[in-house]
Design a protein around this motif. Structure first.
Motif, short mmCIF file in Angstrom:
data_model
loop_
_atom_site.label_atom_id
_atom_site.label_comp_id
_atom_site.label_asym_id
_atom_site.label_seq_id
_atom_site.Cartn_x
_atom_site.Cartn_y
_atom_site.Cartn_z
N GLN A 106 0.83 -1.21 0.00
CA GLN A 106 0.00 0.00 0.00
C GLN A 106 0.86 1.26 0.00
N VAL A 107 1.89 1.27 0.85
CA VAL A 107 2.78 2.43 0.92
C VAL A 107 3.57 2.58 -0.37
N TRP A 108 4.11 1.47 -0.90
CA TRP A 108 4.93 1.55 -2.11
C TRP A 108 4.13 1.96 -3.32
N THR A 109 2.90 1.45 -3.45
CA THR A 109 2.08 1.81 -4.60
C THR A 109 1.83 3.31 -4.66
N GLU A 110 1.54 3.89 -3.50
CA GLU A 110 1.32 5.34 -3.45
C GLU A 110 2.61 6.11 -3.72
N MET A 111 3.70 5.68 -3.10
CA MET A 111 4.95 6.40 -3.21
C MET A 111 5.57 6.28 -4.59
N ASN A 112 5.48 5.11 -5.22
CA ASN A 112 6.09 4.90 -6.53
C ASN A 112 5.51 5.89 -7.55
N GLN A 113 4.19 6.03 -7.55
CA GLN A 113 3.56 6.93 -8.50
C GLN A 113 3.88 8.38 -8.17
N GLY B 9 22.27 17.25 2.37
CA GLY B 9 22.74 18.20 1.38
C GLY B 9 21.78 18.35 0.20
N PHE B 10 22.37 18.40 -1.01
CA PHE B 10 21.59 18.64 -2.23
C PHE B 10 20.51 17.59 -2.42
N TRP B 11 20.88 16.30 -2.26
CA TRP B 11 19.90 15.24 -2.48
C TRP B 11 18.80 15.29 -1.44
N GLY B 12 19.12 15.74 -0.22
CA GLY B 12 18.08 15.90 0.77
C GLY B 12 17.08 16.96 0.38
N ILE B 13 17.57 18.06 -0.23
CA ILE B 13 16.67 19.11 -0.71
C ILE B 13 15.82 18.60 -1.87
N PHE B 14 16.47 17.87 -2.80
CA PHE B 14 15.75 17.38 -3.99
C PHE B 14 14.65 16.38 -3.60
N PHE B 15 14.97 15.49 -2.64
CA PHE B 15 14.01 14.45 -2.25
C PHE B 15 13.21 14.83 -1.00
N ALA B 16 13.28 16.09 -0.57
CA ALA B 16 12.59 16.47 0.66
C ALA B 16 11.08 16.22 0.56
N ILE B 17 10.48 16.64 -0.54
CA ILE B 17 9.03 16.48 -0.68
C ILE B 17 8.64 15.01 -0.83
N PRO B 18 9.33 14.18 -1.68
CA PRO B 18 8.98 12.76 -1.70
C PRO B 18 9.17 12.07 -0.36
N LEU B 19 10.23 12.43 0.39
CA LEU B 19 10.45 11.81 1.69
C LEU B 19 9.37 12.23 2.68
N ALA B 20 8.97 13.50 2.61
CA ALA B 20 7.86 13.94 3.47
C ALA B 20 6.56 13.24 3.09
N THR B 21 6.36 13.02 1.80
CA THR B 21 5.18 12.29 1.35
C THR B 21 5.22 10.84 1.82
N LEU B 22 6.42 10.23 1.80
CA LEU B 22 6.59 8.88 2.32
C LEU B 22 6.23 8.83 3.80
N PHE B 23 6.73 9.79 4.56
CA PHE B 23 6.43 9.84 5.98
C PHE B 23 4.93 9.95 6.22
N LYS B 24 4.27 10.80 5.41
CA LYS B 24 2.82 10.96 5.54
C LYS B 24 2.09 9.67 5.17
N ALA B 25 2.55 9.00 4.09
CA ALA B 25 1.90 7.76 3.67
C ALA B 25 2.03 6.67 4.72
N VAL B 26 3.20 6.59 5.35
CA VAL B 26 3.40 5.59 6.40
C VAL B 26 2.51 5.88 7.60
N LEU B 27 2.46 7.16 8.01
CA LEU B 27 1.59 7.52 9.13
C LEU B 27 0.13 7.23 8.83
N TYR B 28 -0.26 7.45 7.57
CA TYR B 28 -1.65 7.22 7.19
C TYR B 28 -1.98 5.73 7.10
N ALA B 29 -1.06 4.95 6.57
CA ALA B 29 -1.35 3.54 6.31
C ALA B 29 -1.08 2.65 7.52
N TRP B 30 -0.11 3.02 8.33
CA TRP B 30 0.34 2.12 9.38
C TRP B 30 -0.74 1.75 10.38
#
Length: 368
Positions: free
Chosen positions: A200-207, A324-345
């Motif tokens: 469930q988490v991966w399906t949402e995050m992959n897209q 660093g740079f990659w943290g800035i680039f992936f900040a929004i996807p990582l935050a979305t992952l955190f939200k998806a885990v909190l929602y699904a768990w």
């Protein structure tokens, strides 16, 4: 307190799948934080493969064989990379060199303008304040010059790193595109058979990650190209360099646009002063930022992210500071992952308990 902790552990970690997901997430973050710099070529290749996978999928829908689709997209990628290295990079490098050569003259002009401020506004600014300000800025510029010199002395390792990227990243992109199904199957085979929560988490995050990466690259290209065209029409000095700065600024929502305003305003101020041309430049820049935030971003990311601005800024600060740079680039996807885990768990664990058969008292007697 112990009973509260035991109850919390029982609620969220009584399911084996939840424990495995927690371990996978912890290991993933630990590897990224510890070895992020060393894995940068791999991550770059993965991001570019995500970007190009949509073209491969489109060709497959047109009944083009997988191998041919990958080769066509990969050759298109090599052509775009060659154009970037052969046209854009030399142009931007020339403008950076010209800017550094012009800095002494620009600083002299800037100091002369500052020294006239006490005469124009004697009630607000004193000569001593201007002298202290000039001394402070000269000190900062001296430190910046030392940093530039140290970077130039360390340019050989940087060139080696760039060459490694130019060799490794295209190879990684090709294999990620060609063998993405094999890689996915291998990763899935290492997970438990019961993985409803992880699926469930991966399906949402992959897209969402795919949409975010593609949307962000498209946004950078559009904003950078429009900025360059506008700056070139207005005959702004260092138009290509400023366009690159403005284009890359969209990587950091809210903060990036504010930071990019500083070099645009300074270049315009040094070129024209506080004249009509400077005002037109700032109005055009404001229109570009307004169209980006109110038109382009909703179109590109309407289905990619749904986060509050405070959450986005917090994610940028946290992951950027850690990675660093990659943290800035992936900040929004990582935050979305955190939200998806909190929602699904919690829902996933509670649904698993609710789906289990429950023996009600008296049921057997009634059936008998």
């Amino acid at each position: 307190m112990l009973k509260v902790f035991q109850g919390w552990m029982h609620r969220y970690f009584s399911d084996e799948e939840a424990v495995v997901l927690a371990v996978v997430l912890a290991l993933g973050f630990a590897i990224i934080i510890s070895f992020g710099d060393k894995l940068a070529p791999l991550l770059t290749g993965l991001v570019l493969a995500y970007l190009l996978q949509g073209l491969v999928t489109l060709l497959r829908r047109w009944h083009v064989p997988h191998a041919l689709s990958v080769w066509l997209v990969f050759l298109l990628f090599l052509g775009a990379l060659s154009a970037l290295l052969g046209v854009v990079v030399p142009l931007v490098w020339r403008q950076i060199t010209n800017l550094f050569n012009e800095l002494p003259r620009m600083l002299v002009q800037w100091q002369a303008q500052l020294e006239h401020l006490p005469e124009q506004y004697p009630a607000l600014i004193t000569q001593g304040q201007i002298e202290r300000l000039i001394g402070s800025i000269n000190g900062e510029l001296g430190q910046f010059g030392q940093w530039v010199l140290s970077q130039s002395l360390a340019s050989l390792p940087m060139l080696v790193t760039i060459l490694v990227y130019l060799v490794l990243v295209p190879i990684l992109v090709f294999f990620f595109l060609m063998d993405n199904q094999k890689i996915s199957n291998w990763m899935v085979s290492q997970l438990p058979r019961e993985r409803r929560l992880m699926t469930q988490v991966w399906t949402e995050m992959n897209q969402q990650i795919a949409n975010y990466i593609r949307g962000k690259v498209v946004e950078i290209l559009i904003v950078g190209a429009v900025s360059y065209i506008c700056f070139a029409v207005l005959k702004v000095n260092y138009a290509a360099l400023l366009a690159v700065v403005v284009g890359l600024s969209v990587l950091v929502p809210y903060i990036g646009a504010t930071v990019a305003t500083i070099p645009v305003a300074l270049i315009g101020l040094f070129q024209w002063g506080l004249g009509n041309e400077f005002m037109v430049l700032m109005i055009v820049y404001a229109v570009i930022q307004a169209l980006d935030g109110n038109v382009l971003v909703p179109i590109l990311f309407s289905e990619a992210v749904n986060l509050h601005p405070v959450a986005i800024i917090a994610a940028i600060l946290i992951f950027g500071g850690l990675w660093g740079f990659w943290g800035i680039f992936f900040a929004i996807p990582l935050a979305t992952l955190f939200k998806a885990v909190l929602y699904a768990w919690p829902r996933g664990v509670e649904a698993a308990h609710e789906a289990a058969p429950v023996d009600h008292p008296g049921t057997t007697e009634q059936l008998d």
